[in-house]
Design a protein around this motif. Structure first.
Motif, mmCIF file in Angstrom:
data_model
loop_
_atom_site.group_PDB
_atom_site.id
_atom_site.type_symbol
_atom_site.label_atom_id
_atom_site.label_comp_id
_atom_site.label_asym_id
_atom_site.label_seq_id
_atom_site.Cartn_x
_atom_site.Cartn_y
_atom_site.Cartn_z
ATOM 1 N N LEU A 59 64.444 65.824 55.963
ATOM 2 C CA LEU A 59 65.067 67.130 56.177
ATOM 3 C C LEU A 59 66.558 66.995 56.445
ATOM 4 O O LEU A 59 67.367 67.803 55.976
ATOM 5 C CB LEU A 59 64.389 67.862 57.329
ATOM 6 N N LYS A 60 66.930 65.958 57.183
ATOM 7 C CA LYS A 60 68.352 65.734 57.452
ATOM 8 C C LYS A 60 69.103 65.314 56.199
ATOM 9 O O LYS A 60 70.321 65.516 56.097
ATOM 10 C CB LYS A 60 68.519 64.687 58.552
ATOM 11 N N ILE A 84 72.063 72.178 51.700
ATOM 12 C CA ILE A 84 71.771 73.605 51.814
ATOM 13 C C ILE A 84 70.901 74.017 50.625
ATOM 14 O O ILE A 84 71.167 73.639 49.483
ATOM 15 C CB ILE A 84 73.069 74.442 51.815
ATOM 16 N N ASP A 85 69.843 74.782 50.898
ATOM 17 C CA ASP A 85 68.874 75.212 49.877
ATOM 18 C C ASP A 85 68.109 74.040 49.272
ATOM 19 O O ASP A 85 67.565 74.141 48.157
ATOM 20 C CB ASP A 85 69.546 76.013 48.756
ATOM 21 N N GLY A 86 68.021 72.926 49.996
ATOM 22 C CA GLY A 86 67.288 71.759 49.511
ATOM 23 C C GLY A 86 65.788 71.970 49.514
ATOM 24 O O GLY A 86 65.248 72.808 50.230
ATOM 25 N N MET A 134 68.584 76.976 59.261
ATOM 26 C CA MET A 134 70.026 76.991 59.018
ATOM 27 C C MET A 134 70.383 76.548 57.601
ATOM 28 O O MET A 134 71.334 77.049 57.005
ATOM 29 C CB MET A 134 70.734 76.105 60.038
ATOM 30 N N LYS A 135 69.590 75.595 57.049
ATOM 31 C CA LYS A 135 69.900 75.092 55.704
ATOM 32 C C LYS A 135 69.053 75.751 54.614
ATOM 33 O O LYS A 135 69.154 75.393 53.451
ATOM 34 C CB LYS A 135 69.717 73.573 55.666
ATOM 35 N N ARG A 136 68.199 76.706 55.004
ATOM 36 C CA ARG A 136 67.359 77.430 54.042
ATOM 37 C C ARG A 136 66.516 76.460 53.210
ATOM 38 O O ARG A 136 66.456 76.540 51.979
ATOM 39 C CB ARG A 136 68.216 78.317 53.132
ATOM 40 N N LEU A 137 65.844 75.558 53.900
ATOM 41 C CA LEU A 137 65.084 74.522 53.215
ATOM 42 C C LEU A 137 63.722 75.037 52.755
ATOM 43 O O LEU A 137 63.130 75.919 53.375
ATOM 44 C CB LEU A 137 64.884 73.316 54.136
#
Length: 325
Positions: free
Chosen positions: A225-226, A230-232, A254-257
């Protein structure tokens, strides 16, 4: 017919050669005379009693084969007796003959041997359905593949590069890293010597990657995850280091994963047929042109299936392990 079966006692589990009746194809099935069968990690898990076959599937190990069609069901079209094919199975591949749904069969790409063709179905179906069908990897995006020298890894590297992605892999030693680079990987990380998360963030200037294909799980999950941009998108296809992990969900928000997990074996024939159509259209021409190639680590005779499993368990292999029938 000869087939490899599981012999299990309270003390140990072994693979033994048995004599089993010749199966008859159902209306939508074909009977394949098996000339080669792929060995996959789910076979090892099933041998240990931890991955039972789906209802109605053969209890014989083996999820992919290559051979010739011996008989066809009454409703099968597009194939005839004698056609060379490779096929994705729900089980039964470690045998002289096996049944396959006709929609899960593909012609052997021109120029490939039966041994090479037996290395295709499980890995190509898995990679295509996860990377392109679900994660929607696009040209110009970046892809992280764990286990770069596995059958899945060697196929994913080539497919990712063929369709314009930047490819990063992890592998267990420098020799394996060099093999990944020869296949086209832009960056190969020896995870025994480097923290892959730090190496990826440094390589991408802190941005991270767009897609992660992971078969490890466990403590890799929060690190994956790290590593995501963004949007990964994270595609989890196995959990070799366990299914439990602790994560900070704030990073997901926050990163819209997007996090997805899949297993191929229990999916419907309709689902697999759609993947087969895409492979025939998009990947098979690249195999026939030589742009993609199956990587074969070793070939064992059917009677030595146990030794083939030992080879996979050693994690020394690079590419696919095949049984020759």
């Amino acid at each position: 017919m000869r087939a490899i079966d599981i012999y299990r006692t309270a003390e140990f589990t072994d693979l033994i050669e048995t004599d089993q009746p010749l199966p008859s194809p159902g209306s939508d099935q074909v009977l394949i005379k098996v000339l080669a069968a792929g060995v996959n990690r789910p076979d090892l898990i099933q041998r240990k009693g931890l991955y039972p076959p789906p209802p109605g599937a053969s209890t014989v190990l083996g999820l992919e084969v290559a051979g010739t069609i011996e008989a066809i069901g009454s409703e099968v079209t597009g194939f005839k007796v004698g056609d060379p094919v490779c096929a994705l199975l729900t089980g039964g591949g470690y045998a002289e003959y096996c049944l396959a749904s006709a929609c899960c069969c593909l012609p052997i790409p021109k120029g490939l041997s039966f041994i090479q063709a037996a290395a295709l179905p499980e890995t190509f179906f898995t990679v295509w359905s996860n990377i392109f069908d679900r994660a929607k990897l696009q040209a110009g995006e970046s892809l992280l593949i764990h286990g770069g020298t596995s059958g899945i890894g060697t196929s994913a590297i080539q497919l990712g590069k063929a369709f314009g992605a930047q490819v990063i892999v992890t592998a267990g030693n420098d020799e394996k890293c060099r093999h990944c680079e020869k296949l086209g990987a832009d960056l190969a990380i020896n995870y025994r010597q480097q923290d892959f998360m730090e190496a990826i963030l440094q390589y991408t200037n802190g941005r991270g990657v767009d897609v992660v294909l992971d078969m490890i799980g466990g403590d890799y999950f929060p690190r994956n995850l790290k590593c995501l941009a963004i949007d990964g998108r994270l595609q989890q296809i196995a959990i070799q280091r366990g299914g439990k992990s602790e994560i900070n969900l704030a990073s997901v928000l926050m990163k819209r994963l997007t996090i997805a997990g899949t297993t191929l074996r229990p999916r419907s024939d309709e689902f697999k047929a759609k993947i087969a159509e895409q492979l025939l259209e998009k990947a098979w021409p690249l195999l026939e042109s030589g742009q993609l190639k199956p990587i074969i680590d070793s070939v064992f005779p059917l009677a030595k299936a146990a030794q083939a499993h030992e080879r996979m368990e050693s994690s020394q292999h690079i590419g696919k392990i095949i049984l020759e029938v």
